[in-house]
Design a protein around this motif. Structure first.
Motif, PDB file in Angstrom:
ATOM      1  N   LEU A  67       0.823  -1.215   0.000  1.00 21.06           N
ATOM      2  CA  LEU A  67       0.000   0.000   0.000  1.00 21.06           C
ATOM      3  C   LEU A  67       0.860   1.269   0.000  1.00 21.06           C
ATOM      4  O   LEU A  67       0.446   2.307  -0.524  1.00 21.06           O
ATOM      5  N   HIS A  68       2.049   1.187   0.607  1.00 21.74           N
ATOM      6  CA  HIS A  68       2.923   2.357   0.678  1.00 21.74           C
ATOM      7  C   HIS A  68       4.070   2.292  -0.344  1.00 21.74           C
ATOM      8  O   HIS A  68       4.994   3.102  -0.281  1.00 21.74           O
ATOM      9  N   TYR A  69       4.001   1.323  -1.259  1.00 24.83           N
ATOM     10  CA  TYR A  69       5.090   1.105  -2.227  1.00 24.83           C
ATOM     11  C   TYR A  69       5.381   2.365  -3.046  1.00 24.83           C
ATOM     12  O   TYR A  69       6.520   2.831  -3.126  1.00 24.83           O
ATOM     13  N   ALA A  70       4.332   2.939  -3.640  1.00 23.28           N
ATOM     14  CA  ALA A  70       4.510   4.103  -4.510  1.00 23.28           C
ATOM     15  C   ALA A  70       4.968   5.331  -3.728  1.00 23.28           C
ATOM     16  O   ALA A  70       5.729   6.162  -4.246  1.00 23.28           O
ATOM     17  N   SER A  71       4.518   5.454  -2.493  1.00 20.21           N
ATOM     18  CA  SER A  71       4.891   6.637  -1.701  1.00 20.21           C
ATOM     19  C   SER A  71       6.299   6.517  -1.126  1.00 20.21           C
ATOM     20  O   SER A  71       6.952   7.525  -0.864  1.00 20.21           O
ATOM     21  N   ILE A  72       6.772   5.273  -0.897  1.00 11.00           N
ATOM     22  CA  ILE A  72       8.133   5.077  -0.373  1.00 11.00           C
ATOM     23  C   ILE A  72       9.168   5.212  -1.487  1.00 11.00           C
ATOM     24  O   ILE A  72      10.129   5.972  -1.370  1.00 11.00           O
ATOM     25  N   LEU A  73       8.960   4.489  -2.585  1.00 12.93           N
ATOM     26  CA  LEU A  73       9.917   4.500  -3.698  1.00 12.93           C
ATOM     27  C   LEU A  73       9.467   5.500  -4.759  1.00 12.93           C
ATOM     28  O   LEU A  73       9.025   5.129  -5.858  1.00 12.93           O
ATOM     29  N   THR A  74       9.572   6.764  -4.440  1.00 10.71           N
ATOM     30  CA  THR A  74       9.274   7.819  -5.414  1.00 10.71           C
ATOM     31  C   THR A  74      10.451   7.980  -6.373  1.00 10.71           C
ATOM     32  O   THR A  74      11.540   7.432  -6.144  1.00 10.71           O
TER      33      THR A  74
END
Length: 648
Positions: free
Chosen positions: A466-473
């Motif tokens: 769920l936080h993949y896109a927000s962590i690996l910007t």
């Protein structure tokens, strides 16, 4: 499939199984299978040829090894047709009569191998326990008679199998559990009483297990005799003659015992596990046995190398002399005057194929092909990721960095490799050598760092999707890439200066066709303690630490995956990691191999050093784009689309 497996009429065709759920990649699986069969057949044929043509090997131990190679060869050739038809041509049907014939030969050669291993243990027992009477007890005539008895015994023991199976009725199920026919597998398909088959199969298994008991008893007596020897060196020498046989016993009995237990108690296990174990039972012993005996038996190893033109008396002596010069740079030769040691070399001599410079041009074509494949493969990966908007994601950004690193690593070695193998120019200036050394080690550290970043990417994608896109910007990915590059430059930057301060006043012949720190360092005629210590620190705190981080990441990934309830979702999650795991193995296995050889393999042939070093630098850049193209649907579809568009 259900119609095939449950029929009311009598079955006239059986169906073999590849790997359930992976039918769409059977063609790809056939490649390593074909390679394993090729190595097994060539290896055992080489053993047979060497023993037949070398008079010094006409002794009981090697006659039994000859029989073992015949058994392995028979086992491979028996299963080869159905394995290839299943995986390569997707033809899974087999007639009952052909199936019965195959299961007879599979079990016969397996029993023959078991019997040969038993007799070989008796041979080792006699050689160690009663060496004075060894040649009088195991005469050539007795050995031949013994081998004939073993062959006839195996044939008679397995002869009832086809007839008992043929007497059964098959009217419900026709789907076998493997890609070849086994007695217990075919027997389970019968819809009539198979009690006779069951008890006779149990009797055959008991006979084979009695062989293993005899082997165990033999080694108990061998161990008792060895422990009674006074000299520690003689004890080790006696036990060393048994190492190859012990390996062969373990390679044969461990898979067959596991397979028997699975058929008896593991019905709840996944079919893939049973199939994998069965394939190990048939593929691994014929593949590994000749390798073990070639490595452990000096006469066989030297004979094979001699036939291949890789080991002649003169070249061996030259190689040994060269090795002594490189290990003891201060040593004078008879042709050296006293002023020679004052000379500091301004260039190094690179090595193509040790002892065979005349064969260098033959290596030019496969090397040129590999470099072309590397550039095309990685260039294609970069182009596809750049053009396809759907691939502008963290995982593929890291993949593009990996492809750039592979191209750069290849370009670092390309000039010296081509100069040796294409133009036969082996001299390289000192400054050019240390520059190449910097880039090779630098891009090696970069690739290790990229693999760590990709492991972190897979960890976040699976453990915290769920936080993949927000962590690996995009910004974070750029910073990771810059950090990986900066780390590599910082840790490798001192290496050229540490080498440049050393005097090189004796041998200037390197062991490879490019410059490595550990190779160049050994030619110095001054203390290299600082270089060795710094090299060790780099390995531990970059490559070693990276490997531990990757391992720890996959432990956390596995923990998360096992907590997923759905089996399909578990498989899907792990499937996204396969390409990265392959890339990690392709990088670290050759790296560990070359490190171990440099540390402990000084006695090995220079050709082994050369092969391992070239595999370390050439294999990952060639195979990484192939692995990712095969396993990544988006990249594969895009490449196919481009080729189809060009064709249209």
């Amino acid at each position: 499939m259900n119609t095939l497996n449950f029929s009311n009429t009598e079955v006239t065709i059986f169906s073999l199984v590849g790997i359930p759920g992976l039918e769409h990649v059977h063609v790809w699986i056939s490649i390593p299978i074909c390679l394993m069969y090729l190595v097994a057949i060539l290896g055992n044929c080489a053993i047979l040829f060497v023993i037949k043509t070398e008079p010094s090997l006409h002794v009981p131990m090697y006659y039994f090894l000859f029989m073992l190679a015949v058994s392995d060869l028979g086992l491979s050739l028996t299963s080869l047709p159905t394995m290839l038809s299943t995986f390569l041509f997707n033809a899974t049907e087999i007639s009952p009569n052909v199936c019965f014939a195959q299961e007879f030969f599979v079990h016969e050669f397996a029993d023959m191998e078991s019997s040969v291993l038993m007799v070989m243990s008796f041979d080792r027992f006699l050689a160690i326990h009663n060496p004075l009477r060894y040649s009088s007890i195991l005469t050539n005539a007795r050995v031949v008679k013994l081998c004939m008895v073993l062959f006839i015994k195996s044939m008679l023991l397995m002869l009832p199998f086809p007839f008992t199976l043929k007497s059964l009725t098959y009217c419900k199920k026709s789907l076998l559990s493997h890609s070849y026919c086994l007695h217990q597998d075919v027997m389970n398909l019968a819809c009539s009483d198979n009690t006779v088959d069951f008890f006779y199969g149990f009797f055959v298994a008991f006979c084979m297990m009695s062989d293993s008991v005899f082997i165990a008893v033999s080694y108990i007596f061998i161990l008792k005799t060895v422990m009674g020897i006074g000299s520690h060196k003689e004890r080790l020498k006696a036990l060393n003659t048994c190492v190859s046989h012990i390996c062969a016993v373990l390679i044969f009995y461990v898979p067959i015992t596991a397979l028997a237990l699975m058929h008896r108690f593991g019905k709840h296990k996944s079919p893939s596990v049973t199939i994998f174990t069965a394939d190990i039972f048939l593929l691994v012993p014929p593949l590994v046995n000749p390798i073990v005996y070639c490595l452990k038996t000096r006469q066989i190893r030297e004979k094979i190398l001699g036939k291949l033109g890789l080991s002649t008396g003169g070249s061996n002596r030259n190689c040994k002399l060269s090795g002594r010069i490189q290990r003891h740079p201060m040593m004078k030769t008879p042709m050296m005057n006293s002023n020679a040691l004052a000379v500091n070399h301004h260039s190094f001599i690179l090595t193509g194929i040790p002892g065979m410079p005349d064969k260098n041009p033959w290596m030019a074509f496969p090397l040129g092909f590999l470099y072309t494949l590397t550039l095309l493969g990685n260039g294609t990966i970069l182009a596809v990721i750049k053009v396809d908007q759907s691939l502008h994601e963290p995982m593929y950004y890291f993949l593009s960095i990996l492809a750039l690193t592979d191209v750069s690593l290849s370009m670092s070695t390309l000039p010296s490799m081509l100069s040796i193998f294409w133009f036969n120019v082996s001299e390289i200036p000192f400054d050019a050598c240390i520059t190449q050394m910097f880039f090779i080690h630098g891009f090696g550290v970069v690739e290790s760092g990229v693999l760590v970043s990709m492991a972190f990417d897979r960890f976040v994608a699976i453990c915290d999707p769920l936080h993949y896109a927000s962590i690996l910007t995009h910004g974070i990915i750029c910073k990771i890439g810059i950090a990986v590059l900066t780390r590599a430059v910082c840790v490798v930057f001192p290496v050229p200066f540490l080498i440049k301060r050393l005097p090189f006043c004796s041998s200037n012949v390197l062991s490879h066709s490019y410059c490595l720190h550990q190779d160049t360092m050994r030619l110095a005629c001054a203390s290299t303690r600082i270089n060795s210590l710094y090299g060790l620190i780099i390995v531990i705190f970059t490559l070693g630490l990276d490997a531990l981080i990757i391992l720890f990441s996959y432990m956390l990934i596995l923990k998360t995956v096992l907590g997923i309830a759905s089996k399909t979702e578990r498989f899907k999650a792990l499937n996204t990691c396969i390409s990265h795991i392959c890339a990690v193995l392709l990088f670290y296995v050759p790296l560990i191999g070359i490190t171990m050889i440099h540390r402990f393999g000084k006695h090995l042939s220079p050709i082994v050093h050369m092969l391992m070093a070239n595999i370390y630098l050439l294999l990952p850049p060639v195979l990484n784009p192939i692995v990712y193209s095969v396993k990544t649907k988006q990249i594969r579809n895009r490449i196919i689309h481009v080729f189809q568009r060009k064709k249209n």
